[in-house]
Design a protein around this motif. Structure first.
Motif: not given
Lengths: 869, 367
Positions: A166-167, A716, A720, B322, B325-330, B332-333
């Protein structure tokens, strides 16, 4: 995305090999060394390619090349034919050997190159159609045997895998560890105010130090400027004082020159008045007058000689010589003689006293040859016989005395052993009578007592006589010693004289000599006094003669004529006094000339008039020299000031002022030099301060960036996790009952920690962590999560193929079958490629995957020569 | 009459701007002295009659005792060449100034008054000069001024020609401001000036500019001016380059670098041919993994480059679009940072720092 085919033109041990895949579950079975790992790698290489970059390749790229580059040829090529959700078929060609001839071609569009849309680090990367890249694709789409193992071994592995996934898509790290890393960086590379050894605190301390240094440098510069001004003022004062001194010097020189000119004029005038030279003066006979005055004074205070009377020097010398022979002999009794005499007197007195103490004698006693003991024995025998009261106290005392005396004489009195018979007593009485001895006890006792007293007196007399002999010897010895000592002192003693006489003779001689010596001292004093008186008389006579001679000589010199130097001296003195009075009266007339002459001589001071002229010329020249460069007003002022006061004092005052100004300037120069030597460069201090301040600014900016980064990261992460938790929960929840055989039906994914929990009945029961389920259930839940994550992470509407590597190898037959069946079910929505070396998997696949959309692929062992991992 | 005119040497100025270490800064200050020595030597070789200094010769608040001694020595050595100083706002005349306290030789003349004073030069030529007597608020020397006497009159002072403010937007305050037209209306034929560091010549005035570089980005010809004052007052000028130091801007593109070694090598290749004090700007897009820091260049600075200032303008090859667009923490960050109201530089630093942290990297300091 579906992978239709992988073609390995040259990849590892493969040459022109290909592997086709169905859209559903693909089981690729093969024993060890059949090339499963190579095909696994070929899939990734064909889809994602390798980065093309200058410089040294990355470690992972280098290791990939070492493992999969063909060993026996230069070419290294692999390609894939894939189908996307939109229906397009793409061939992705990867020339891994040169990384240039790589492209993606849309097979449905006549071979159009569609590489540009998926270029990544210089080469086409088909995983980008999935919203992934060559780094994130393996982490998303591939599940390895090791990952399954870690989930089974570690309770928190499942959660960690989720958090990593997820990170970030490449699943390098969890957000939590990223946050820890940020905190660690901030702690180590920046630090806080409370961390004195960390960069920020150190940098601030450096700024503070640099600021202090800068302030000190500025203060030092300000001090320097202040002192500089003082130095400037002091030098001005010094220059002014020096100018003043020069002006005063010039003024003094001018005045001096002017004075010399005046003196030269005086000399010139006076020389005219004394054409023949020096005039008469009181100085001419001044010396004679002084001599006359002195001679008169001396004459009047002259001595008057008196001849001495009484015994002459010769008389006294003769008397003295007569007494001098006594010198060297004793004038008083010598101590050695005195000591000998004292000893003689002492022992002689002792002898005399001893003789006076001669003991008295006792009359002798006739015992008829019987001893005292015998007498006492007779007495006892008689006493026992008569039994008379002779045994009374007196008798016992007498007996005791006799015994004591017998003991004293060393004799033993034998006690009576037994009563004797009366016959024996009678015999005894007869015997006694015959021997003339008493026959009664009392008579015997008296006789014994008289005998004892006589013996005692004889003993005392013998001792007295021995002492007399000893003392007489001592007297004789002392007498000899006294005589010897007297003779040793040089005394003349008649041979017949005894020691006392010798002593008396010596003592008398000493007394006589003592008197003579005293007389000699008086004679010598008288002789000395006589000589002094005779000397004084002769000197006085000489003095009177000398003074009289002087009077006579001076009388001649002043023109009074010669005279008898002695007889007429008093007359001559009277005449000389008259001469003095006459001279005093005549001196007043020449004093005026003398004064002028004296003035002239004072000016000349031994010089000629030409020399005086030369001095004047030199003074004028010097005055001109000193006045050169001196301001004329200052010179005039100096001359005025010089006139109004004592020139010397004024000059000293001005010089002192100049010295003081010079000293002050010198002191300030030194102070300035010290300041200059110790000064800290202000620009350098400023540079150091700005450098330090820049470092602090840099660290503060860095701290701000780190802090903001952490804030964004936390936010974030929360978002997430909150997004994905329900997706995972729903995906697993739909399948949980199936994979747990209906044991668990409800699943919960914690949005904060992504911890997965299950329970048996919805709305009731105890939540259990998924990591604590049985291995079989846990690995199935894990696979579900991975597929759910893959669905979530891939950009819609694409679906990623899932590639599994021996994920059943740890499972028993039952679990293996359960996994395979679950995968077959999931393969309705995902293409799944399962690499396996397990026979039972192959058996299951052969029987279960009998046709589309699934496929069973059996690999054969690669020949040993080309085998690869 | 032949003169050398210069100004704005700013002896003892600090050089923190160039990131110089103390030794290098000292060397820069020594270079400034060399420039003055060159000007003095030139006065002798060109056989000029006088040297005009238009102020800001040194820094009053910073000068060292050694500087005072140096100035006295330099100008004493060229005697009998006349030297005229018109103190400026950095070296204003005061009781503690070098001008007031140094033991100048007789050939040196310092204008000390806050109004123009005349010194009679040869051939009917009069020089008017004045001094700043404070570091600020000096009024225009030409306000209400008019020359007295016949002949040709020229002026020497430190002042800001008001019409020139536009051409040097360096934040300078209008010290002793004046209009160029005032030169003519005051009866002067020409003004030799100091203050602006960029040179400027006209019929009526001469700004020589700072003869030694004081900062980066100084363009145009600067230095000393060899001027001949004709009997009719016209001026013939010749600019003389006297700088001891060259200052250059160097831009280096390191795009495509995949490692810090790549970056260092590219910088090294460019620097091989460079010399002087440099402002190096390193730019370009490099691989995201590149961990490059300015101090990595410490060992490759050529000896011909005594000091430099290195600025990094690197971009890192992250596919932020890109990732966003990730559904990740990254993802989101990246989205949150990009959507924030922070300035772009801070956003860039935060993005790179966060992405590196998520990759498990320790190089979290972004240049």
């Amino acid at each position: 995305m579906l992978i239709e085919k992988i073609e390995a033109a040259a990849f590892g041990p493969f040459r022109d090999k290909e592997l086709g895949f169905a859209p559903g579950l693909n089981v690729v079975y093969g024993p060890n060394e059949a090339g499963k790992s190579t095909w696994h790698a070929a899939i990734f290489a064909a889809l994602a390619g390798m980065r093309r970059a200058k410089g040294q390749p990355r470690t992972e790229d280098r290791e990939f090349a070492e493992r999969h580059r063909p060993w026996d040829q230069a070419e290294w090529k692999v390609s894939a034919i894939i189908r996307l959700v939109d229906g397009s078929r793409i061939e992705v060609r990867q020339n891994l050997g040169n990384l240039v001839d790589c492209q993606a071609i849309d097979l449905g569009l006549g071979g159009r190159d569609v590489s540009s849309g998926i270029m990544n680090d210089g080469s086409p990367d088909a995983t980008q159609w999935l919203g992934l890249d060559r780094r994130s694709f393996p982490a998303t789409a591939s599940v390895s045997q090791a990952e399954i193992l870690s989930v089974l071994k570690r309770a928190d592995a499942l959660q960690e895998v989720l958090q990593k996934a997820v990170a970030s898509a490449p699943a390098d790290s969890t957000a939590a560890s990223a946050l820890e890393r940020l905190e660690e960086f901030e702690r180590d590379k920046i630090g806080t105010e409370r961390a004195p050894t960390r960069p920020l605190r150190l940098a601030r301390a450096r700024v503070e130090q640099a600021e202090r240094t800068l302030q000190d440098a500025r203060a030092g510069h300000a001090d320097y400027l202040k002192v500089l001004q003082k130095v400037d003022a002091a030098h001005e004062r010094m220059n002014s004082a020096e100018a003043h001194v020069r002006a005063v010097k010039a003024a003094r020189a001018a005045q001096h020159a002017e004075q010399l000119v005046g003196q030269l004029q005086v000399v010139d005038t006076l020389l005219d008045q004394f054409p023949s030279g020096r005039p008469l003066s009181r100085a001419d006979d001044e010396e004679l007058a002084r001599e006359v005055a002195t001679a008169i004074d001396r004459w009047e205070r002259r001595p008057h000689p008196v001849a001495p009377f009484g015994e002459t020097v010769d008389d006294l010398v003769k008397q003295s010589d007569a007494l001098r022979h006594l010198s060297g002999s004793d004038t008083e009794v010598h101590s050695s003689v005195q000591e000998a005499r004292d000893e003689f007197v002492r022992v002689d007195a002792a002898l005399t006293q001893h003789l006076r103490n001669q003991p008295e004698g006792h009359p002798s006693v006739d015992t008829g040859g019987a001893s005292q003991e015998d007498l006492l024995d007779y007495e006892r025998r008689l006493l026992r016989d008569t039994d008379r009261p002779t045994n009374g106290l007196l008798s016992r005392i007498i007996v005791a005395i006799i015994r004591w005396f017998a003991n004293l004489l060393g004799r033993k009195i034998e006690p009576n052993a037994s009563r004797q018979g009366e016959g024996e007593i009678a015999d005894l009485r007869r015997d006694l009578s015959a021997r003339g001895l008493p026959t009664t006890p009392d008579g015997l006792r008296s006789l014994a007592q008289a005998s004892a007293a006589f013996s005692q007196s004889l003993e005392v007399l013998r001792k007295w006589e021995a002492e007399v002999r000893l003392l007489r010897e001592q007297v004789k010895s002392a007498e000899e010693a006294l005589r010897t000592r007297v003779l040793d002192r040089g005394a003349v003693v008649p041979p017949e004289a005894n020691a006392v006489e010798a002593w008396q003779s010596y003592e008398l001689a000493c007394q006589q000599r003592h008197g003579d010596i005293q007389r000699l001292g008086a004679l010598e004093y008288r002789l000395q006094e006589r000589r002094r008186l005779e000397g004084e008389f002769l000197r006085d006579q000489t003095t009177v003669k000398e003074y009289g001679g002087a009077i006579a000589r001076l009388a001649t010199e002043v023109g009074l004529g010669a005279a008898d130097p002695l007889a007429g001296a008093d007359d001559l003195v009277m005449k000389l006094r008259e001469w003095q009075r006459f001279r005093e009266a005549s001196l007043g007339e020449v004093s005026a000339s003398q004064e002028k002459w004296g003035r002239l001589q004072a000016i000349l001071a031994g010089r000629s008039i030409e020399e005086v002229g030369q001095a004047v010329s030199e003074a004028l020249s010097r005055s001109e020299d000193l006045a050169r460069g001196v301001d004329s007003d200052a010179l005039k002022l100096a001359m005025e000031q010089g006139k109004g006061s004592d020139g010397g004092v004024w000059y000293e005052f001005v010089e002192e002022e100049e010295r003081s100004a010079r000293d002050e300037a010198s002191r300030l120069d030194e102070q300035l030099r010290l300041l200059a030597d110790t000064a800290v460069s202000v620009p350098a201090a400023q540079e150091a301060y700005e450098d330090a301040a820049a470092e602090v600014a840099h660290l503060e900016q860095l701290a701000n960036v780190i802090r903001r980064t952490r804030e964004f990261m936390v936010s974030a992460t929360e978002r997430a996790h909150r997004d994905i938790a329900p997706i995972l929960q729903r995906f697993i929840g739909n399948r949980l009952a199936q994979v747990t055989g209906g044991r668990y039906t409800d699943v919960l994914v914690d949005p904060e920690t992504l911890d997965v929990k299950v329970r048996s009945r919805p709305g009731s029961g105890v939540w259990r962590s998924a990591s604590l389920l049985s291995h079989g259930t846990a690995e199935q839940v894990y696979l579900l999560l991975r597929i759910a994550l893959a669905e979530h992470l891939v950009r819609p509407p694409e679906v990623t193929p899932i590639i599994l590597d021996d994920v059943t190898v740890q499972a028993d037959t039952t679990r293996t079958k359960a996994i395979l069946e679950m995968l077959r079910d999931l393969a309705t929505s995902h293409q799944i490629i399962l690499f396996s070396q397990e026979e039972e998997v192959a058996v299951w696949a052969k029987s279960s995957l009998t046709g589309p959309p699934h496929c069973f692929i059996e690999l054969t062992e690669i020949p040993l020569a080309t085998a690869a991992g | 009459m032949k003169v050398i005119h210069f100004s704005d040497l700013h002896l003892d100025a600090p050089f923190a701007w160039m990131g110089a270490t103390s030794d290098v800064a000292r060397e820069r200050r020594n270079a400034q002295r060399k420039v003055l020595q060159k000007i003095a030597d030139m006065a002798v070789t060109e056989e000029v009659d006088a040297i005009f200094c238009g102020g800001d010769l040194y820094e009053q608040d910073l000068f060292t005792p050694d500087t005072s001694a140096f100035l006295v020595q330099v100008f004493r050595d060229i005697s009998p060449v006349q030297v005229f100083f018109a103190p400026g706002n950095h070296d204003w005349f005061g009781p503690g100034s070098i001008y007031a306290t140094a033991r100048w030789s007789d050939n040196v003349h310092v204008f000390t008054e806050s109004h123009l004073e005349a010194v009679r030069l040869d051939d009917g030529l009069t020089l008017w000069g004045a001094a700043h007597r404070a570091p600020a608020n000096t009024r225009g020397f030409l306000d209400g001024f008019h020359v007295v006497g016949t002949g040709v009159h020229v002026a020497l002072f430190h002042g800001a020609e008001a019409g020139s403010l536009h051409f040097e937007a360096d934040g300078k305050q209008p010290h002793a401001p004046f209009q160029e037209a005032q030169i003519r209306t005051s009866g002067l034929r020409h003004a030799f000036l100091g203050h602006y560091h960029r040179s400027r010549d006209s019929d009526w005035l001469t700004y020589p500019g700072n003869p030694e570089p004081l900062t980066f980005g100084e363009e145009g010809e600067r230095g000393a001016v060899l001027a001949t004052i004709q009997p009719d007052g016209t001026i013939i000028r010749e600019r003389k380059h006297v700088a001891a130091t060259s200052v250059f801007d160097v831009d280096i593109d390191v795009s495509g670098s995949d490692s810090s070694s790549d970056v260092i090598e590219k910088v090294r290749q460019v620097l091989e041919t460079k010399e002087g004090v440099l402002r190096v700007t390193i730019s370009g897009e490099v691989a995201a993994e590149v961990d490059f820091r300015v101090r990595d260049l410490d060992n490759i600075r050529p000896l011909r480059v005594p000091a430099w200032q290195v600025n990094l303008r690197l971009g890192y090859r992250y596919d932020l679009e890109g990732i966003a667009k990730e559904p990740t923490v990254r993802g989101e960050f990246v989205r949150e940072v990009r959507d924030s109201t922070l300035d772009s530089a801070t956003k860039r630093r935060i993005l790179l720092t966060g992405l590196r942290a998520l990759e498990g990297r320790s190089d979290l300091e972004v240049p």
